[in-house]
Scaffold this motif. Structure first.
Motif, PDB file in Angstrom:
ATOM      1  N   GLY A 158      85.154  86.467  20.890  1.00 47.88           N
ATOM      2  CA  GLY A 158      83.736  86.152  20.955  1.00 47.88           C
ATOM      3  C   GLY A 158      83.004  87.210  21.751  1.00 47.88           C
ATOM      4  O   GLY A 158      83.582  88.213  22.163  1.00 47.88           O
ATOM      5  N   THR A 159      81.753  86.968  21.973  1.00 49.07           N
ATOM      6  CA  THR A 159      80.940  87.934  22.719  1.00 49.07           C
ATOM      7  C   THR A 159      80.546  87.409  24.081  1.00 49.07           C
ATOM      8  O   THR A 159      79.956  88.134  24.877  1.00 49.07           O
ATOM      9  N   GLY A 160      80.854  86.149  24.351  1.00 41.46           N
ATOM     10  CA  GLY A 160      80.358  85.558  25.588  1.00 41.46           C
ATOM     11  C   GLY A 160      78.838  85.508  25.606  1.00 41.46           C
ATOM     12  O   GLY A 160      78.222  85.363  26.657  1.00 41.46           O
ATOM     13  N   GLY A 161      78.231  85.652  24.411  1.00 42.37           N
ATOM     14  CA  GLY A 161      76.777  85.666  24.327  1.00 42.37           C
ATOM     15  C   GLY A 161      76.177  87.019  24.612  1.00 42.37           C
ATOM     16  O   GLY A 161      74.961  87.194  24.532  1.00 42.37           O
ATOM     17  N   LYS A 162      77.031  88.024  24.923  1.00 38.87           N
ATOM     18  CA  LYS A 162      76.511  89.350  25.246  1.00 38.87           C
ATOM     19  C   LYS A 162      76.271  90.143  23.959  1.00 38.87           C
ATOM     20  O   LYS A 162      77.052  90.071  23.024  1.00 38.87           O
ATOM     21  N   TYR A 307      79.471  80.288  24.679  1.00 40.20           N
ATOM     22  CA  TYR A 307      80.184  81.110  23.716  1.00 40.20           C
ATOM     23  C   TYR A 307      81.655  81.173  24.094  1.00 40.20           C
ATOM     24  O   TYR A 307      82.036  80.920  25.235  1.00 40.20           O
ATOM     25  N   LEU A 308      82.459  81.536  23.106  1.00 34.29           N
ATOM     26  CA  LEU A 308      83.883  81.723  23.359  1.00 34.29           C
ATOM     27  C   LEU A 308      84.118  82.983  24.174  1.00 34.29           C
ATOM     28  O   LEU A 308      83.299  83.906  24.169  1.00 34.29           O
ATOM     29  N   PRO A 309      85.266  83.038  24.880  1.00 40.23           N
ATOM     30  CA  PRO A 309      85.585  84.244  25.662  1.00 40.23           C
ATOM     31  C   PRO A 309      85.735  85.462  24.763  1.00 40.23           C
ATOM     32  O   PRO A 309      85.873  85.350  23.540  1.00 40.23           O
ATOM     33  N   GLN A 310      85.766  86.639  25.387  1.00 40.56           N
ATOM     34  CA  GLN A 310      85.861  87.881  24.625  1.00 40.56           C
ATOM     35  C   GLN A 310      87.109  87.909  23.746  1.00 40.56           C
ATOM     36  O   GLN A 310      87.050  88.301  22.588  1.00 40.56           O
ATOM     37  N   ILE A 311      88.261  87.518  24.302  1.00 42.07           N
ATOM     38  CA  ILE A 311      89.498  87.389  23.524  1.00 42.07           C
ATOM     39  C   ILE A 311      90.278  86.197  24.081  1.00 42.07           C
ATOM     40  O   ILE A 311      90.349  86.027  25.302  1.00 42.07           O
ATOM     41  N   PRO A 335      84.439  96.081  29.549  1.00 42.31           N
ATOM     42  CA  PRO A 335      83.169  96.697  29.151  1.00 42.31           C
ATOM     43  C   PRO A 335      83.409  97.974  28.336  1.00 42.31           C
ATOM     44  O   PRO A 335      84.523  98.496  28.290  1.00 42.31           O
ATOM     45  N   GLY A 336      82.336  98.456  27.720  1.00 40.22           N
ATOM     46  CA  GLY A 336      82.423  99.731  27.020  1.00 40.22           C
ATOM     47  C   GLY A 336      82.338  99.638  25.519  1.00 40.22           C
ATOM     48  O   GLY A 336      82.454 100.652  24.827  1.00 40.22           O
ATOM     49  N   GLY A 337      82.146  98.430  25.001  1.00 41.60           N
ATOM     50  CA  GLY A 337      81.982  98.299  23.562  1.00 41.60           C
ATOM     51  C   GLY A 337      83.288  98.219  22.800  1.00 41.60           C
ATOM     52  O   GLY A 337      84.381  98.157  23.362  1.00 41.60           O
ATOM     53  N   LEU A 338      83.144  98.254  21.471  1.00 34.50           N
ATOM     54  CA  LEU A 338      84.272  98.033  20.577  1.00 34.50           C
ATOM     55  C   LEU A 338      85.363  99.090  20.738  1.00 34.50           C
ATOM     56  O   LEU A 338      86.557  98.792  20.691  1.00 34.50           O
ATOM     57  N   GLY A 339      84.976 100.343  20.929  1.00 33.88           N
ATOM     58  CA  GLY A 339      85.971 101.398  21.060  1.00 33.88           C
ATOM     59  C   GLY A 339      86.843 101.229  22.279  1.00 33.88           C
ATOM     60  O   GLY A 339      88.065 101.413  22.226  1.00 33.88           O
ATOM     61  N   ALA A 340      86.241 100.863  23.407  1.00 34.50           N
ATOM     62  CA  ALA A 340      87.007 100.701  24.645  1.00 34.50           C
ATOM     63  C   ALA A 340      87.958  99.518  24.565  1.00 34.50           C
ATOM     64  O   ALA A 340      89.149  99.645  24.889  1.00 34.50           O
ATOM     65  N   TYR A 382      91.063  97.430  33.999  1.00 37.43           N
ATOM     66  CA  TYR A 382      89.973  97.601  33.045  1.00 37.43           C
ATOM     67  C   TYR A 382      89.186  96.306  32.816  1.00 37.43           C
ATOM     68  O   TYR A 382      88.197  96.313  32.083  1.00 37.43           O
ATOM     69  N   VAL A 383      89.639  95.205  33.413  1.00 40.41           N
ATOM     70  CA  VAL A 383      88.994  93.909  33.220  1.00 40.41           C
ATOM     71  C   VAL A 383      88.003  93.660  34.348  1.00 40.41           C
ATOM     72  O   VAL A 383      88.390  93.624  35.525  1.00 40.41           O
ATOM     73  N   VAL A 384      86.743  93.496  33.992  1.00 45.85           N
ATOM     74  CA  VAL A 384      85.700  93.174  34.975  1.00 45.85           C
ATOM     75  C   VAL A 384      85.664  91.665  35.133  1.00 45.85           C
ATOM     76  O   VAL A 384      85.421  90.934  34.166  1.00 45.85           O
ATOM     77  N   ARG A 385      85.899  91.194  36.345  1.00 42.54           N
ATOM     78  CA  ARG A 385      86.029  89.752  36.576  1.00 42.54           C
ATOM     79  C   ARG A 385      84.774  89.181  37.218  1.00 42.54           C
ATOM     80  O   ARG A 385      84.043  89.881  37.917  1.00 42.54           O
ATOM     81  N   ASP A 386      84.562  87.904  36.968  1.00 46.13           N
ATOM     82  CA  ASP A 386      83.477  87.204  37.646  1.00 46.13           C
ATOM     83  C   ASP A 386      83.824  87.059  39.121  1.00 46.13           C
ATOM     84  O   ASP A 386      84.996  87.030  39.506  1.00 46.13           O
ATOM     85  N   ARG A 387      82.801  86.964  39.940  1.00 48.31           N
ATOM     86  CA  ARG A 387      83.040  86.831  41.378  1.00 48.31           C
ATOM     87  C   ARG A 387      83.931  85.644  41.710  1.00 48.31           C
ATOM     88  O   ARG A 387      84.762  85.706  42.598  1.00 48.31           O
ATOM     89  N   ALA A 388      83.753  84.554  40.951  1.00 49.64           N
ATOM     90  CA  ALA A 388      84.517  83.339  41.236  1.00 49.64           C
ATOM     91  C   ALA A 388      86.007  83.516  40.974  1.00 49.64           C
ATOM     92  O   ALA A 388      86.813  82.744  41.464  1.00 49.64           O
ATOM     93  N   SER A 389      86.376  84.549  40.192  1.00 49.87           N
ATOM     94  CA  SER A 389      87.789  84.706  39.828  1.00 49.87           C
ATOM     95  C   SER A 389      88.346  86.059  40.239  1.00 49.87           C
ATOM     96  O   SER A 389      89.334  86.515  39.691  1.00 49.87           O
ATOM     97  N   GLU A 390      87.709  86.715  41.202  1.00 44.08           N
ATOM     98  CA  GLU A 390      88.126  88.057  41.597  1.00 44.08           C
ATOM     99  C   GLU A 390      89.557  88.094  42.140  1.00 44.08           C
ATOM    100  O   GLU A 390      90.253  89.097  42.012  1.00 44.08           O
ATOM    101  N   ASP A 391      90.000  87.017  42.756  1.00 44.15           N
ATOM    102  CA  ASP A 391      91.334  87.021  43.358  1.00 44.15           C
ATOM    103  C   ASP A 391      92.425  86.611  42.385  1.00 44.15           C
ATOM    104  O   ASP A 391      93.600  86.609  42.737  1.00 44.15           O
TER     105      ASP A 391
END
Length: 400
Positions: A158-162, A307-311, A335-340, A382-391
């Motif tokens: 999914g896109t997470g709405g992004k 929305y559903l998660p990215q994968i 982040p970085g789009g489809l290629g990344a 390479y995974v950007v995490r939400d603040r709530a799940s940084e650890d």
């Protein structure tokens, strides 16, 4: 290792080249492409490891010459239904390891049919080592761990709405869009009651991740419902789904109607859809006026939804006689789009192969030869995490 990236100057391949150029095990990096100007420019950008080579994969001599001194080849050249087996067969003839981003189910099985030949050549050929398939298959492994019985496996993205970033070129996304559109027309492979059958694309499916409300996703043709039951015959049901913002869904629905009614061919509709998604161009004709109106209506109708998660992978089964539902998903997004998101996993698979973390030979899908824990440890930066799940780690596992 000496590496050749085929399609290396393209939107997908250039992401693989940029990442590979930073890795210490890569000694020589050949950017193989028909676009020599693009390949040369990219080689200048990434540095002294890289060099450009003209490679038309339909030319056997050019293909063989590009692989002559290579230890491994990365193929980002599509369409895979036409070119996939050509590249893999050339790699096997040269004794090169092989990794690709094939996300089309029919050529996936054709490529996997080279398993015995690849074993004889002592070659590891990893088919579909991208995001979906790739990350999704390994998330399914994580979700299946510990279950005694497996009823269903749903993989999806999914896109997470992004909204997708628009910095990449209009032409860069066109091949991926055309593949996507082709998998939304006609029939698609699904796994039902232990058998491979043909299903319908774009069918609405209610997806409920543990602890969340149900969401609507849509079926699409992809390799995961073919390869996962192939390696895990106990799976009874398997489909692949996607989720996008409503405005994009309206665009897709109108695109499919235009093709099925005979108004447009797949490549024509895909080109127009690419313009609408990335270039702000809806093109001429009443079709795209209707799309514009429909997209606006969708935005007016739904101002906010989940929305559903990215994968992700959603698995149902039994453990110690008790029914469980498990979801494994990225703990954030890439982040970085489809290629990344597609080619970072490809370079990780190649790194694991170079460093002895993948030992299986033959032609196989990621779930058959890649350790998911080691893979996700390498993916974590390479995974950007939400603040709530940084650890937390790069994968979230939800169970109920």
């Amino acid at each position: 290792m000496n590496i050749v990236v085929l399609g290396g100057a393209g939107h997908m391949g250039s992401h693989a080249v940029r990442h590979l150029a930073t890795l210490p095990f890569v000694q020589d990096l050949v950017i193989g492409d028909r676009d020599m100007d693009g390949a040369r420019k990219l080689a200048e950008i990434v540095g002294k490891k890289a060099r450009a080579a003209r490679v038309d994969v339909t030319d056997p001599e050019q293909l063989a010459a590009a692989m002559a001194d290579a230890d491994a080849v990365v193929s980002t050249v599509g369409p895979f239904f036409r070119l996939g087996s050509t590249v893999l067969d050339a790699a096997l003839n040269q004794g090169c390891h092989y990794v690709d981003i094939c996300d089309d189910p029919a050529p996936t099985m054709e490529l996997l049919s080279r398993d015995a030949t690849a074993r004889q050549a002592n070659v590891s050929a990893i088919v579909g080592a991208g995001a979906s398939p790739g990350i999704s298959n390994l998330l399914a492994l994580k979700a299946m761990q510990g279950l005694d019985e497996i009823d269903s496996v749903i993989t999806g993205w999914g896109t997470g709405g992004k909204e997708e970033p628009t910095e990449h070129a209009h032409n860069g996304a066109s091949a991926a869009i055309e593949h996507w559109v082709a998998q939304l027309v006609g029939t698609i492979p699904i796994h039902d009651r232990g058998q491979q059958v043909q299903g319908k694309p774009m069918q609405p499916i209610q997806i409920r991740l543990p602890g969340s409300a149900p969401l609507t996703a849509y079926t699409v043709g992809h390799p995961e419902p073919v390869t996962l039951p192939h390696y895990f015959p106990a799976i009874r049901h398997s489909i692949n789904v996607f989720d996008v913002p409503n405005a994009v869904l309206v665009l897709l629905e109108e695109t499919v109607r235009a093709i099925t009614s005979g108004r447009l061919a797949v490549h024509e509709a895909s080109r127009m859809l690419t313009g609408a998604l990335y270039g702000g161009e809806l093109g001429p004709g009443g079709i795209w006026s209707a799309v514009r109106a429909g997209a606006a209506a969708a935005r007016d109708r739904v101002t906010k939804r989940n929305y559903l998660p990215q994968i992700f992978a959603l698995v149902t089964g039994k453990r110690a006689g008790r029914r469980e539902t498990r979801a494994a998903l990225l703990n954030g997004y890439i982040p970085g789009g489809l290629g990344a998101i597609t080619c970072i996993p490809t370079t990780i698979a190649l790194t694991m192969l170079a460093e002895g973390e993948i030992t299986r030979t033959g032609a196989f899908a990621p779930e058959a030869g890649i350790d998911p824990d080691r893979f996700f440890t390498r993916l974590a930066p390479y995974v950007v995490r939400d603040r709530a799940s940084e650890d937390e780690g790069p994968v979230r596992l939800l169970v109920e």
